[in-house]
Scaffold this motif. Structure first.
Motif, PDB file in Angstrom:
ATOM      1  N   LEU A 211       0.301  -1.348  -0.482  1.00 54.40           N
ATOM      2  CA  LEU A 211       0.055  -0.197  -0.034  1.00 54.40           C
ATOM      3  C   LEU A 211       0.399   1.906   0.328  1.00 54.40           C
ATOM      4  O   LEU A 211       0.691   2.308  -0.940  1.00 54.40           O
ATOM      5  CB  LEU A 211      -0.889  -0.372   1.253  1.00 54.40           C
ATOM      6  CG  LEU A 211      -2.001  -0.247   1.048  1.00 54.40           C
ATOM      7  CD1 LEU A 211      -2.811  -0.806   2.036  1.00 54.40           C
ATOM      8  CD2 LEU A 211      -3.349  -0.299   0.296  1.00 54.40           C
ATOM      9  N   ALA A 243      -5.739 -10.816  -3.140  1.00 51.06           N
ATOM     10  CA  ALA A 243      -6.155  -9.463  -2.829  1.00 51.06           C
ATOM     11  C   ALA A 243      -5.729  -8.829  -3.914  1.00 51.06           C
ATOM     12  O   ALA A 243      -4.939  -6.973  -4.362  1.00 51.06           O
ATOM     13  CB  ALA A 243      -7.020  -9.283  -1.677  1.00 51.06           C
ATOM     14  N   LEU A 244      -4.281  -9.177  -3.048  1.00 49.75           N
ATOM     15  CA  LEU A 244      -3.015  -8.226  -3.628  1.00 49.75           C
ATOM     16  C   LEU A 244      -2.674  -8.637  -5.122  1.00 49.75           C
ATOM     17  O   LEU A 244      -2.129  -6.984  -5.429  1.00 49.75           O
ATOM     18  CB  LEU A 244      -1.688  -8.649  -2.351  1.00 49.75           C
ATOM     19  CG  LEU A 244      -1.673  -7.841  -1.374  1.00 49.75           C
ATOM     20  CD1 LEU A 244      -0.855  -8.355  -0.478  1.00 49.75           C
ATOM     21  CD2 LEU A 244      -2.009  -6.221  -1.135  1.00 49.75           C
ATOM     22  N   ASP A 246      -4.822  -8.898  -7.399  1.00 53.84           N
ATOM     23  CA  ASP A 246      -6.513  -8.354  -7.803  1.00 53.84           C
ATOM     24  C   ASP A 246      -5.671  -7.274  -7.661  1.00 53.84           C
ATOM     25  O   ASP A 246      -5.875  -6.282  -8.824  1.00 53.84           O
ATOM     26  CB  ASP A 246      -7.395  -9.024  -7.055  1.00 53.84           C
ATOM     27  CG  ASP A 246      -7.723 -10.103  -7.247  1.00 53.84           C
ATOM     28  OD1 ASP A 246      -7.006 -10.563  -8.432  1.00 53.84           O
ATOM     29  OD2 ASP A 246      -8.728 -10.563  -6.681  1.00 53.84           O
ATOM     30  N   LEU A 247      -5.137  -5.930  -7.189  1.00 53.68           N
ATOM     31  CA  LEU A 247      -5.055  -4.961  -6.291  1.00 53.68           C
ATOM     32  C   LEU A 247      -3.871  -4.667  -7.326  1.00 53.68           C
ATOM     33  O   LEU A 247      -3.933  -3.234  -8.632  1.00 53.68           O
ATOM     34  CB  LEU A 247      -4.327  -4.240  -5.244  1.00 53.68           C
ATOM     35  CG  LEU A 247      -4.405  -2.565  -4.832  1.00 53.68           C
ATOM     36  CD1 LEU A 247      -5.274  -1.758  -4.924  1.00 53.68           C
ATOM     37  CD2 LEU A 247      -3.942  -2.834  -3.417  1.00 53.68           C
ATOM     38  N   TYR A 251      -4.281  -2.033 -10.593  1.00 52.43           N
ATOM     39  CA  TYR A 251      -3.796  -0.913 -11.041  1.00 52.43           C
ATOM     40  C   TYR A 251      -2.834  -0.213 -11.870  1.00 52.43           C
ATOM     41  O   TYR A 251      -2.702   0.505 -12.803  1.00 52.43           O
ATOM     42  CB  TYR A 251      -2.690  -0.796  -9.116  1.00 52.43           C
ATOM     43  CG  TYR A 251      -1.936   1.292  -9.402  1.00 52.43           C
ATOM     44  CD1 TYR A 251      -2.071   1.430  -8.353  1.00 52.43           C
ATOM     45  CD2 TYR A 251      -1.116   0.655  -9.783  1.00 52.43           C
ATOM     46  CE1 TYR A 251      -1.731   2.964  -7.811  1.00 52.43           C
ATOM     47  CE2 TYR A 251      -0.081   2.365  -9.552  1.00 52.43           C
ATOM     48  CZ  TYR A 251      -0.458   2.613  -8.926  1.00 52.43           C
ATOM     49  OH  TYR A 251      -0.124   3.917  -8.148  1.00 52.43           O
ATOM     50  N   THR A 259      -9.796  -1.351  -9.412  1.00 52.52           N
ATOM     51  CA  THR A 259      -9.173  -1.166  -7.546  1.00 52.52           C
ATOM     52  C   THR A 259      -9.882  -1.117  -6.203  1.00 52.52           C
ATOM     53  O   THR A 259      -9.714  -0.917  -5.723  1.00 52.52           O
ATOM     54  CB  THR A 259      -7.786   0.225  -8.088  1.00 52.52           C
ATOM     55  OG1 THR A 259      -7.397  -0.585  -9.229  1.00 52.52           O
ATOM     56  CG2 THR A 259      -7.325   0.193  -6.734  1.00 52.52           C
ATOM     57  N   ARG A 260     -10.610   0.338  -6.292  1.00 55.15           N
ATOM     58  CA  ARG A 260     -10.986   0.452  -5.649  1.00 55.15           C
ATOM     59  C   ARG A 260     -12.334  -0.543  -4.855  1.00 55.15           C
ATOM     60  O   ARG A 260     -12.190  -0.323  -3.568  1.00 55.15           O
ATOM     61  CB  ARG A 260     -12.588   1.924  -5.928  1.00 55.15           C
ATOM     62  CG  ARG A 260     -12.349   2.932  -6.735  1.00 55.15           C
ATOM     63  CD  ARG A 260     -11.421   3.539  -5.752  1.00 55.15           C
ATOM     64  NE  ARG A 260     -10.692   5.027  -5.694  1.00 55.15           N
ATOM     65  CZ  ARG A 260      -9.741   5.476  -5.473  1.00 55.15           C
ATOM     66  NH1 ARG A 260      -9.204   4.586  -3.907  1.00 55.15           N
ATOM     67  NH2 ARG A 260      -8.712   6.181  -5.972  1.00 55.15           N
ATOM     68  N   THR A 262     -11.372  -3.806  -5.136  1.00 56.79           N
ATOM     69  CA  THR A 262     -10.445  -4.847  -4.236  1.00 56.79           C
ATOM     70  C   THR A 262     -10.563  -3.737  -3.247  1.00 56.79           C
ATOM     71  O   THR A 262     -10.068  -4.601  -2.026  1.00 56.79           O
ATOM     72  CB  THR A 262      -8.884  -4.467  -5.036  1.00 56.79           C
ATOM     73  OG1 THR A 262      -9.330  -5.763  -5.893  1.00 56.79           O
ATOM     74  CG2 THR A 262      -8.577  -5.928  -4.404  1.00 56.79           C
ATOM     75  N   LEU A 263      -9.863  -2.616  -2.893  1.00 56.31           N
ATOM     76  CA  LEU A 263      -9.374  -1.724  -1.499  1.00 56.31           C
ATOM     77  C   LEU A 263     -10.802  -1.827  -1.007  1.00 56.31           C
ATOM     78  O   LEU A 263     -10.468  -1.103  -0.039  1.00 56.31           O
ATOM     79  CB  LEU A 263      -9.045  -0.339  -1.443  1.00 56.31           C
ATOM     80  CG  LEU A 263      -7.591  -0.189  -2.701  1.00 56.31           C
ATOM     81  CD1 LEU A 263      -7.216   1.009  -2.939  1.00 56.31           C
ATOM     82  CD2 LEU A 263      -6.733  -1.224  -1.953  1.00 56.31           C
ATOM     83  N   PHE A 268      -8.062  -5.098   3.451  1.00 57.88           N
ATOM     84  CA  PHE A 268      -8.056  -3.484   3.170  1.00 57.88           C
ATOM     85  C   PHE A 268      -8.711  -2.501   4.466  1.00 57.88           C
ATOM     86  O   PHE A 268      -7.868  -1.466   4.730  1.00 57.88           O
ATOM     87  CB  PHE A 268      -8.150  -2.888   2.129  1.00 57.88           C
ATOM     88  CG  PHE A 268      -7.222  -3.744   1.329  1.00 57.88           C
ATOM     89  CD1 PHE A 268      -5.651  -3.640   1.058  1.00 57.88           C
ATOM     90  CD2 PHE A 268      -7.805  -4.664   0.379  1.00 57.88           C
ATOM     91  CE1 PHE A 268      -4.864  -3.736   0.167  1.00 57.88           C
ATOM     92  CE2 PHE A 268      -6.615  -4.991  -0.173  1.00 57.88           C
ATOM     93  CZ  PHE A 268      -5.798  -5.175  -0.641  1.00 57.88           C
ATOM     94  N   ALA A 279      -5.427   3.082   1.821  1.00 57.65           N
ATOM     95  CA  ALA A 279      -6.433   2.708   0.574  1.00 57.65           C
ATOM     96  C   ALA A 279      -7.392   2.815   0.984  1.00 57.65           C
ATOM     97  O   ALA A 279      -7.490   3.537  -0.280  1.00 57.65           O
ATOM     98  CB  ALA A 279      -6.548   1.037   1.181  1.00 57.65           C
TER      99      ALA A 279
END
Length: 317
Positions: A211, A243-244, A246-247, A251, A259-260, A262-263, A268, A279
């Motif tokens: 992050l 999750a990371l 996917d983020l 991104y 992105t939103r 996932t966050l 998160f 986040a």
């Protein structure tokens, strides 16, 4: 009719009276009973704390520590003595007496070191840092760094008692130097947790590092760190790793919506406040192509890494 708080106050005062009695000498009692006084002061502190009389509770803990100190000769330090100072420091926080809180926690940390438990001393310094991270962020950073240094004195057998991710909370300061210091502390803490085999904490700290890198718009560093984390036990198949991944993909694609999404996952949203804020406030560049290494192509999280560019060739540690 007396309330529960009133009853606890009366109990606390009675314990203080008994403590004072223990300290008195007479013709047939030549020496003060420091052990008995310490026990009564500790009971008084508990009663006052339950009554929300934090000033009286703090003073009682300090008196308990002084009584315990009186019956022990240096360099012997009892754990009860140190705990009393630590509890007094935590109570100072309740009254927003942050300077005194830090002094007492630092004293407790020093005594834990003297007692041969640097891991517990590091925990104590970390608690002190958390107290002042909102009001005195620079002081919090120094305390976190000291906690890291103290914790390195020997293998941290009880490190699982740490609460996760605190050193990196210095990242709430929007200053690049402080971000770098926060990252350095986070990486040190990851090595501690790996040594202690506390892999759940490692996963949370990896999320925090990534992050911060993305907040600094450094996708390459985030992606490389993610890859290095995959060699950590239990990480690759974890919910955090998915999750990371996917983020990082969203991104890298400049996909703000993905992105939103996932966050907004609980993983998160329910991180420590500083990281949850990172986040929430994440900015997604429309294109991150300019941030990638020359000739490296997309360099997304789904493709092979270039060994020449790997900042973490030996893994997280």
């Amino acid at each position: 009719m007396a309330t529960a708080s009133d009853k606890k106050l009366v109990e606390g005062l009675e314990h203080l009276r008994l403590a004072d009695k223990c300290l008195k000498t007479s013709l047939f009692k030549w020496k003060p009973d420091f052990d008995g006084a310490a026990a009564e002061y500790a009971k008084a502190a508990t009663s006052f704390k339950n009554a929300k009389a934090f000033d009286q509770a703090k003073e009682s803990y300090i008196k308990a520590a002084e009584a315990q100190k009186a019956m022990n000769s240096y360099p012997y330090v009892s754990e009860r003595l140190v705990k009393s100072y630590e509890q007094a420091g935590l109570l100072c926080k309740e009254n927003k007496e942050y300077d005194e809180a830090v002094k007492l926690m630092e004293l407790a940390a020093y005594m834990y070191q003297e007692h041969g438990t640097p891991d517990t001393a590091a925990i104590c310094l970390e608690k002190a840092a958390k107290m002042v991270e909102q009001t005195h962020p620079h002081q919090a950073i120094e305390l976190y760094k000291r906690a890291c240094d103290v914790g390195e004195e020997k293998p941290l057998g009880r490190l699982q008692d740490f609460s996760s991710g605190k050193p990196g909370q210095s990242a709430r300061n929007q200053n690049n130097t402080e971000f770098e210091e926060g990252l350095e502390c986070l990486k040190k803490e990851i090595s501690f947790y790996l040594e202690a085999e506390s892999y759940a904490h490692v996963r949370k700290l990896v999320m925090a590092v990534i992050l911060i890198h993305l907040h600094q718009e450094d996708y390459v560093a985030a992606d490389q760190f993610f890859r290095s984390a995959l060699s950590s036990p239990e990480f690759g198949s974890s919910e955090e790793a998915g999750a990371l991944e996917d983020l990082l993909r969203a991104y890298d694609d400049g996909d703000d919506e993905a992105t939103r999404a996932t966050l907004s996952l609980p993983l998160f949203k329910y991180m420590d406040n500083a990281f949850a804020k990172l986040a929430r406030d994440m900015k997604v560049p429309g294109s991150v192509g300019g941030g990638k290494s020359p000739g490296g192509g997309a360099n997304s999280s789904s493709g092979p890494a270039d060994d020449d560019e790997d900042e973490y060739p030996g893994g997280l540690c």
